[in-house]
Design an enzyme around this catalytic site. Structure first.
Site, PDB file in Angstrom:
ATOM      1  N   ASN A   9      39.144  45.234  37.624  1.00 44.32           N
ATOM      2  CA  ASN A   9      39.830  45.687  38.835  1.00 44.32           C
ATOM      3  C   ASN A   9      41.097  46.399  38.376  1.00 44.32           C
ATOM      4  O   ASN A   9      42.045  45.758  37.957  1.00 44.32           O
ATOM      5  CB  ASN A   9      40.158  44.478  39.726  1.00 44.32           C
ATOM      6  CG  ASN A   9      40.990  44.883  40.938  1.00 44.32           C
ATOM      7  OD1 ASN A   9      41.204  46.073  41.202  1.00 44.32           O
ATOM      8  ND2 ASN A   9      41.473  43.893  41.671  1.00 44.32           N
ATOM      9  N   LYS A  11      43.196  47.965  40.082  1.00 44.80           N
ATOM     10  CA  LYS A  11      44.290  47.929  41.079  1.00 44.80           C
ATOM     11  C   LYS A  11      44.898  49.321  41.209  1.00 44.80           C
ATOM     12  O   LYS A  11      44.183  50.311  41.084  1.00 44.80           O
ATOM     13  CB  LYS A  11      45.306  46.841  40.714  1.00 44.80           C
ATOM     14  CG  LYS A  11      44.606  45.496  40.462  1.00 44.80           C
ATOM     15  CD  LYS A  11      45.516  44.316  40.404  1.00 44.80           C
ATOM     16  CE  LYS A  11      44.688  43.057  40.180  1.00 44.80           C
ATOM     17  NZ  LYS A  11      45.493  41.842  40.184  1.00 44.80           N
ATOM     18  N   HIS A  94      40.290  41.148  48.411  1.00 43.72           N
ATOM     19  CA  HIS A  94      41.151  40.704  47.301  1.00 43.72           C
ATOM     20  C   HIS A  94      42.430  40.076  47.890  1.00 43.72           C
ATOM     21  O   HIS A  94      42.910  40.511  48.936  1.00 43.72           O
ATOM     22  CB  HIS A  94      41.514  41.894  46.402  1.00 43.72           C
ATOM     23  CG  HIS A  94      42.161  41.470  45.124  1.00 43.72           C
ATOM     24  ND1 HIS A  94      43.496  41.141  45.044  1.00 43.72           N
ATOM     25  CD2 HIS A  94      41.648  41.275  43.883  1.00 43.72           C
ATOM     26  CE1 HIS A  94      43.770  40.776  43.803  1.00 43.72           C
ATOM     27  NE2 HIS A  94      42.677  40.842  43.085  1.00 43.72           N
ATOM     28  N   GLU A  96      45.393  40.401  47.157  1.00 49.05           N
ATOM     29  CA  GLU A  96      46.484  41.370  47.367  1.00 49.05           C
ATOM     30  C   GLU A  96      46.277  42.134  48.679  1.00 49.05           C
ATOM     31  O   GLU A  96      47.240  42.476  49.362  1.00 49.05           O
ATOM     32  CB  GLU A  96      46.564  42.325  46.164  1.00 49.05           C
ATOM     33  CG  GLU A  96      47.158  41.620  44.946  1.00 49.05           C
ATOM     34  CD  GLU A  96      46.638  42.115  43.607  1.00 49.05           C
ATOM     35  OE1 GLU A  96      46.047  43.204  43.538  1.00 49.05           O
ATOM     36  OE2 GLU A  96      46.817  41.385  42.610  1.00 49.05           O
ATOM     37  N   GLU A 166      39.292  33.683  42.670  1.00 44.30           N
ATOM     38  CA  GLU A 166      40.550  34.057  42.020  1.00 44.30           C
ATOM     39  C   GLU A 166      41.703  33.230  42.594  1.00 44.30           C
ATOM     40  O   GLU A 166      42.224  33.558  43.668  1.00 44.30           O
ATOM     41  CB  GLU A 166      40.854  35.542  42.262  1.00 44.30           C
ATOM     42  CG  GLU A 166      39.792  36.482  41.752  1.00 44.30           C
ATOM     43  CD  GLU A 166      40.355  37.892  41.527  1.00 44.30           C
ATOM     44  OE1 GLU A 166      40.241  38.378  40.403  1.00 44.30           O
ATOM     45  OE2 GLU A 166      40.920  38.481  42.464  1.00 44.30           O
ATOM     46  N   GLY A 172      47.747  37.775  37.514  1.00 39.14           N
ATOM     47  CA  GLY A 172      48.853  38.547  36.957  1.00 39.14           C
ATOM     48  C   GLY A 172      49.997  37.697  36.433  1.00 39.14           C
ATOM     49  O   GLY A 172      51.082  38.194  36.160  1.00 39.14           O
ATOM     50  N   SER A 212      44.131  36.273  35.248  1.00 39.66           N
ATOM     51  CA  SER A 212      44.628  36.246  33.868  1.00 39.66           C
ATOM     52  C   SER A 212      43.531  36.031  32.822  1.00 39.66           C
ATOM     53  O   SER A 212      43.775  35.417  31.785  1.00 39.66           O
ATOM     54  CB  SER A 212      45.740  35.202  33.715  1.00 39.66           C
ATOM     55  OG  SER A 212      46.847  35.541  34.528  1.00 39.66           O
TER      56      SER A 212
END
Ligand code: 13P
Length: 247
Positions: A9, A11, A94, A96, A166, A172, A212
């Protein structure tokens, strides 16, 4: 035996020319017969990325898609825009997008249904926050996300879906979930799919871990009984991705 699926991904990283350069760099490193390899790139880079990946084992995926066919939805991308250029996968929901762009379990469900309608494989994201983990509601929370995401999805469609677990606190942050933590939730997700559909569907659906993932952690994570690969952020932008794919 489920086939592994390792997806990057990207991003909001890499311009179109940088995307092409990175695909050309990674192409020989991610070559494998043993897993599906997907690069989910920003929308503006989908076409050049598809071009660059031609003739390789890399599939190109989108990071988002709207749940309507067309119309007055400024800034959105319709499913047939993705299929026309050859996009096979789309990340849906996702964390985010849930956090910064107001996506909900309900919009995730609409997008999942629309993706299936157009023959695009959704990579459906779920995962708890640190607070939820500390409150001991991780499994309940993730089960709810999964149940709503799959409302109205047929058994045949569900078998082809990809779920990405996730944990938000691991994204991250360099703080990867322990193998046991990741396997526990992925097992619970598979159990949830068995309850909604049946064991056959649960055995076929692919469940990734994301958060991660690195060249160092991939092998142990992906060797778990219920983890069928990974959704990789930061490390998918580096040559490390080759090591992750060939863990
Ligand atoms: P990182 O691998 O950078 O933690 O990102 C995970 C992720 O959000 C993939 O979708």
């Amino acid at each position: 035996m489920r086939r592994k699926i390792i997806a990057g991904n990207w991003k909001m990283n890499k311009t179109p020319s940088e995307a092409v350069a990175l695909i050309n760099e990674l192409k020989p490193l991610v070559e494998t017969q043993d897993a599906d390899v997907v690069f989910c790139v920003p929308a503006i880079s989908l076409i050049p990325a598809l071009e660059a990946a031609k003739g390789s084992n890399i599939e190109i995926g989108a990071q988002n898609m709207y749940f309507e066919e067309s119309g007055a939805y400024t800034g959105e991308i319709a499913p047939n825009m993705l299929t026309e250029v050859g996009v096979k996968y789309v990340i849906i929901g996702h964390s985010e997008r849930r956090e910064y762009f107001a996506e909900t379990d309900e919009t995730v469900n609409k997008k999942v249904l629309k993706a299936f309608e157009h023959g695009i494989t959704p990579i459906i994201c779920c995962g708890e926050s640190l607070t939820q983990r500390e409150q001991g509601v991780t499994i309940d929370f993730v089960r709810q996300q999964v149940k709503i995401a799959f409302l109205g999805v047929t058994k045949e469609q569900a078998k082809t879906a990809v779920i990405a677990y996730e944990p938000i606190w691991a994204i991250g942050t360099g703080k990867v979930a322990t193998t046991d933590q990741a396997e526990e939730v992925c097992r619970a997700i598979r159990q949830c799919i068995a309850e909604i559909y049946d064991d056959e569907t649960a055995n076929e659906i692919r469940i990734q871990y994301g958060g991660s993932v690195s060249a160092a952690s991939a092998k142990e994570l992906f060797s778990q009984a219920n983890i069928d690969g990974g959704l990789v952020g930061g490390a998918s932008l580096k040559t490390d991705f080759g090591k992750i794919v060939n863990y």
